[in-house]
Design a protein around this motif. Structure first.
Motif, PDB file in Angstrom:
ATOM      1  N   PRO A  19      15.290  13.386  27.540  1.00  0.00           N
ATOM      2  CA  PRO A  19      15.169  12.274  28.486  1.00  0.00           C
ATOM      3  C   PRO A  19      14.043  12.492  29.497  1.00  0.00           C
ATOM      4  O   PRO A  19      13.838  13.612  29.967  1.00  0.00           O
ATOM      5  CB  PRO A  19      16.535  12.229  29.172  1.00  0.00           C
ATOM      6  CG  PRO A  19      17.182  13.532  28.886  1.00  0.00           C
ATOM      7  CD  PRO A  19      16.620  14.023  27.597  1.00  0.00           C
ATOM      8  N   TRP A  20      13.338  11.409  29.823  1.00  0.00           N
ATOM      9  CA  TRP A  20      12.151  11.534  30.675  1.00  0.00           C
ATOM     10  C   TRP A  20      12.233  10.737  31.966  1.00  0.00           C
ATOM     11  O   TRP A  20      11.233  10.637  32.704  1.00  0.00           O
ATOM     12  CB  TRP A  20      10.895  11.177  29.902  1.00  0.00           C
ATOM     13  CG  TRP A  20      10.918   9.899  29.112  1.00  0.00           C
ATOM     14  CD1 TRP A  20      11.340   9.742  27.826  1.00  0.00           C
ATOM     15  CD2 TRP A  20      10.492   8.604  29.546  1.00  0.00           C
ATOM     16  NE1 TRP A  20      11.199   8.434  27.431  1.00  0.00           N
ATOM     17  CE2 TRP A  20      10.673   7.719  28.460  1.00  0.00           C
ATOM     18  CE3 TRP A  20       9.949   8.105  30.734  1.00  0.00           C
ATOM     19  CZ2 TRP A  20      10.346   6.360  28.540  1.00  0.00           C
ATOM     20  CZ3 TRP A  20       9.625   6.756  30.811  1.00  0.00           C
ATOM     21  CH2 TRP A  20       9.828   5.909  29.720  1.00  0.00           C
ATOM     22  N   THR A  21      13.414  10.197  32.296  1.00  0.00           N
ATOM     23  CA  THR A  21      13.645   9.668  33.633  1.00  0.00           C
ATOM     24  C   THR A  21      14.898  10.323  34.186  1.00  0.00           C
ATOM     25  O   THR A  21      15.743  10.812  33.432  1.00  0.00           O
ATOM     26  CB  THR A  21      13.847   8.139  33.632  1.00  0.00           C
ATOM     27  OG1 THR A  21      15.077   7.823  32.952  1.00  0.00           O
ATOM     28  CG2 THR A  21      12.676   7.420  32.955  1.00  0.00           C
ATOM     29  N   ASP A  22      15.030  10.334  35.496  1.00  0.00           N
ATOM     30  CA  ASP A  22      16.219  10.936  36.113  1.00  0.00           C
ATOM     31  C   ASP A  22      17.487  10.225  35.654  1.00  0.00           C
ATOM     32  O   ASP A  22      18.498  10.862  35.360  1.00  0.00           O
ATOM     33  CB  ASP A  22      16.105  10.865  37.638  1.00  0.00           C
ATOM     34  CG  ASP A  22      15.055  11.815  38.192  1.00  0.00           C
ATOM     35  OD1 ASP A  22      14.769  12.830  37.524  1.00  0.00           O
ATOM     36  OD2 ASP A  22      14.513  11.542  39.280  1.00  0.00           O
ATOM     37  N   VAL A  23      17.445   8.899  35.611  1.00  0.00           N
ATOM     38  CA  VAL A  23      18.623   8.151  35.184  1.00  0.00           C
ATOM     39  C   VAL A  23      19.018   8.537  33.767  1.00  0.00           C
ATOM     40  O   VAL A  23      20.197   8.760  33.468  1.00  0.00           O
ATOM     41  CB  VAL A  23      18.370   6.630  35.286  1.00  0.00           C
ATOM     42  CG1 VAL A  23      19.487   5.852  34.596  1.00  0.00           C
ATOM     43  CG2 VAL A  23      18.249   6.199  36.747  1.00  0.00           C
ATOM     44  N   ALA A  24      18.033   8.655  32.874  1.00  0.00           N
ATOM     45  CA  ALA A  24      18.326   9.010  31.484  1.00  0.00           C
ATOM     46  C   ALA A  24      18.929  10.414  31.374  1.00  0.00           C
ATOM     47  O   ALA A  24      19.812  10.652  30.542  1.00  0.00           O
ATOM     48  CB  ALA A  24      17.063   8.908  30.640  1.00  0.00           C
TER      49      ALA A  24
END
Length: 369
Positions: free
Chosen positions: A150-155
């Protein structure tokens, strides 16, 4: 409430996807009862006329709750006039740049609180809206079974949720990983790019974007996402499964920018990979420079059209500057029999979003004249 039609619990239901799912259920007359749970009441959630009308339907009840707290979550589930058949979890901390503790509480704790209660009441299906940002590849569309990075904090935190759902005994669940969702009520998908397009129309300047036209930005219209949610809720084979949800368009940054430039009658170009890499070494200063350029003209354009208060912003967070491809395969969902009614993004659907916000006096009318 004696109808044979199912009862729905929509968590985070005043948000973008939740409000559209409420409208979908009412328009298609598939629900006997809908409970919408959100910290915000509908009256202050910037609902358009269609969404407001759906929320006023006698089958819809709003319950205020903070789902981070288990006792508040229990109240959100308590005493429905008809037992909940289907539960949709849209509740999630979506703000960028938050601390690990904020994401742990606002994503992981919220989802697990709700999932445990869904298992306890024996709901027919608990649908967890996850994130499509689970990997990045320009050439290969990411499948649900592929390794995740994952490459976003949310992900990152949504992936934690996905793993933990497997261990909740008795939970009948399905996970959906959407692409970039756009449509009526969107504030964080493609609408920020529409806002930036309006800024450059106001400035009378050419718009310059990082990276290049081939950056993958797979999309799905919110009405198709709502259709997919209902489709998967009813699909027995979807229990315990993960599904990507994107249209057939294989959209890129170049395609999106072409459409936005056409809407606002502006020109544009791209920095390219080499220059963008050099430019983004210091993302903080770059972010400040970009936002300094955009914020004042957006405020000026709004003031010129009498827009005095709007949830839409030209502010760009550094997480949006990454050279990451949102490139998802929809083969699993289509093989199950689902088909999008908006197979690819087009100019008209984006104009509809802008005009909807103009009608609510939340977007400057002057930039469309």
């Amino acid at each position: 409430m004696g109808s044979d039609k199912p009862a729905f619990l929509i968590l985070g239901g005043c948000g973008f996807i939740g409000r559209n799912f409420v409208e979908f259920l009412i328009d298609n007359d598939v629900a006997s009862y809908i409970r919408v749970v959100d910290k915000l009441p509908p009256q202050v959630a910037w609902l358009n006329k269609r969404h407001s009308l759906a929320f006023k339907d006698p089958r819809v009840e709003h319950v205020s709750a903070n789902l981070m707290y288990f006792d508040s979550c229990e109240k959100a589930f308590a005493n429905p006039p008809k037992a909940f058949d289907y539960i949709l979890n849209c509740a999630c901390e979506t703000r960028l740049g938050q601390s690990e503790a904020v994401y742990e509480e606002g994503i992981v704790r919220v989802s697990l609180n709700c999932a445990k209660l869904a298992a306890k009441i024996g709901a027919a299906r608990f649908v967890e809206l996850s994130s499509g940002c689970m990997a990045s590849s320009e050439q290969t569309a990411h499948k649900e079974s592929d390794p995740c990075k994952p490459w976003t904090d949310v992900a990152v935190y949504k992936l934690k949720v996905e793993e933990k759902l497997k261990s909740i005994e008795g939970l009948r669940y399905t996970i959906i990983r959407p692409g970039i969702v756009y449509g009526f009520g969107d504030k964080t998908g493609l609408t920020p790019r529409l806002v930036i397009g309006a800024v450059y129309q106001h400035l009378g300047e050419s718009m310059r974007l990082l990276w290049d036209k081939d950056l993958r930005m797979n999309t799905i219209h919110v009405k198709d996402l709502c259709e997919a949610i209902w489709f998967l809720m009813k699909l027995k084979e979807a229990h315990g499964e993960v599904y990507n949800a994107v249209d057939d368009g294989n959209t890129t940054q170049g395609r999106v920018t072409d459409l936005i430039a056409s809407i606002f009658n502006i020109s544009y170009d791209f920095c390219g990979k080499v220059m963008s890499t050099l430019t983004t070494v210091d993302k903080f200063n770059l972010m400040e420079e970009i936002n300094d350029k955009h914020l004042a003209p957006w405020a000026e354009a709004c003031a010129a059209s009498g827009v005095t208060n709007t949830p839409l912003s030209s502010y760009i967070h550094k997480e949006l500057l990454y050279n990451k491809h949102l490139h998802l395969s929809n083969s699993k969902l289509t093989a199950a029999g689902f088909k999008c009614s908006v197979p690819e993004i087009n100019k008209q659907v984006l104009i509809e979003v802008v005009n909807d916000y103009i009608g609510m006096n939340l977007f400057p009318r002057s930039v469309m004249s």
